[in-house]
Scaffold this active site. Sequence first.
Site, PDB file in Angstrom:
ATOM      1  N   HIS A  26      -7.367   3.961  -5.888  1.00 47.43           N
ATOM      2  CA  HIS A  26      -8.118   4.146  -7.114  1.00 47.43           C
ATOM      3  C   HIS A  26      -8.498   5.281  -6.945  1.00 47.43           C
ATOM      4  CE1 HIS A  26      -7.990  -0.644  -8.067  1.00 47.43           C
ATOM      5  NE2 HIS A  26      -7.017  -0.182  -8.176  1.00 47.43           N
ATOM      6  N   ALA A  34      -0.864   1.654  -2.668  1.00 43.77           N
ATOM      7  CA  ALA A  34      -0.917   0.312  -3.273  1.00 43.77           C
ATOM      8  C   ALA A  34      -1.866   1.169  -5.078  1.00 43.77           C
ATOM      9  CB  ALA A  34      -1.074  -0.715  -2.893  1.00 43.77           C
ATOM     10  N   ARG A  36       3.863  -5.228 -11.111  1.00 45.99           N
ATOM     11  CA  ARG A  36       2.717  -5.237 -11.717  1.00 45.99           C
ATOM     12  C   ARG A  36       2.849  -4.897 -13.264  1.00 45.99           C
ATOM     13  NH1 ARG A  36      -2.684  -4.830 -11.598  1.00 45.99           N
ATOM     14  NH2 ARG A  36      -3.136  -2.656 -12.791  1.00 45.99           N
ATOM     15  N   CYS A  84      -3.497  -2.146  -0.456  1.00 46.06           N
ATOM     16  CA  CYS A  84      -3.299  -0.482   0.583  1.00 46.06           C
ATOM     17  C   CYS A  84      -4.230   0.349  -0.026  1.00 46.06           C
ATOM     18  CB  CYS A  84      -2.470  -0.330   1.802  1.00 46.06           C
ATOM     19  SG  CYS A  84      -1.513   0.389   0.499  1.00 46.06           S
TER      20      CYS A  84
END
Length: 538
Positions: free
Chosen positions: A187, A58, A89, A55
Amino acid sequence: MAFREQDLDALMYEYPAKVKRNRKKHILVRDTSQQKQEIEANTRTIPGIITNRGCAFAGCKGVVLGPLKDMVHIVHGPVGCGYYSWLTRRNKARTDEGGKNFIEYCVTTDMQESDIVFGGEKKLAQLIDEVVETLKPNAISVSATCPVGLIGDDINAVSKAAQQKHHIPVLSFSCEGYRGVSQSAGHHIANNGLMEHVIGDSDSEEAPGKYAINMLGEYNIGGDSWEIERILEEIGYTLVSVMTGNSSYEELREAHTAELNLVQCHRSINYIAEMLEKKYGTPWLKVNFIGIESTVESLRDMALYFDDPALTQKTEEVIARELARVEPVMEQYKKICNDKTAFCFVGGSRGHHYQKLFKELGIETILAGYEFAHRDDYEGREVIPDIKMDADNRNIPEIKVEKDERRFRLKIPPERMEELKDKIPLSNYPGMIPDMKDGHIVVDDLNHFETEEFIRILKPDIFASGIKDKYVVQKMGIPSKQLHSYDYSGPYAGFNGAIRFAKDVADGFTTPTWNFINPPWQNEPLLSGTVEEGEHTC
């Protein structure tokens, strides 16, 4: 085996007609005889299909912001969202003695039902007070999750009041999970916030050394950044900042002083690269430090940009030494891996980058794609003017970046820039499709049904993927190389990373584990039948 359009039609036979029309736009069979091949991307996943996407939250907190080590990253929302985005990650970070490193902390407001009813602003303000008193970070980020946007908590006002109270930066990010079609939206939101509030927020006007660079889109998964930094620093580059693996708030403030920006993961960070070029005149170069040949090519492109004989000589010396060391080792692993095939479906640019490392091992990538790409990641940046804006894209606030009259300067003359663009990927990314061979498949937002069908038809020897789908593939008796966070391995970048990757892949092929796997769907089913349309009576 070359895949054909009729094979694709047969694979999608099970889909309802509307779903088939939609999904077929997201899949193409490479055909170099066509001048242009277009693929659909960055649209919402069809409801009911099991996607591998994340999403917007995230992408913002989990990918871009999370690795900044001297900041405390507060998740305003339920505890599950906070935990899911914490170290999934495997971002690694280390500091000098006395430095601040909060990357191992998971901080959340842990919203409960009562907070949803009555609001969570007071709870957030109290948590910020506790973080400042207990941890004393250099800065704080506040990331919103879905419930926050739904109930209307004003995290911007809370963060602004806390910043005035505590006299440290408190940055807020409205990155509710539903805000975009995938983590790509997050992002973009994170890029905007860092550009608006962090980058350039220092008094420095010059970098502390020669050949000053920023590394963009590198998140130090499994220690990747450390291996890249080892090479760059030995050659003589001054690494101003990394965005954002093993990096810090303080380092990002100095990013405006660099002479060149390197873009590793195009999708997650191209927004900042473009804004830095517009505001400060700093060009960006698309690089790939995954694989030996790609690393060598990127190092030579960088040397060509700076055009300094001493730098070029040192670059070639380091390349020659590293090649002499690693190539004999790679040859041993190639004997195990040669003539095998791979699927490479990973988020960001990894679905493209790792194809070249597979090729060095003698493995041919016959299917590749991304989880959250845009069309330019597949077709190249020249298609950006043709991409139509939609309602989902308008969910992301745009920031207006203008030329900084005091700090803007051309790093190299315009005529030199144009000359270099013909030689190296300066301010350009050509995309994945040009590197795919005829008959190979490009898939956007691959789902579990398509995964199983493509595997059944093409029978790859290895499947490189993310976290969510690797177990399904392994149960089908196929090695799965997890390239989202590398599981417990890495680094995979640079020269040493290529050797580590080759060893892990070779181990995957030679392990006796696969002799003990017999998936139930490889046997004949107990019952079989078909559903036919016709008249029905009650």
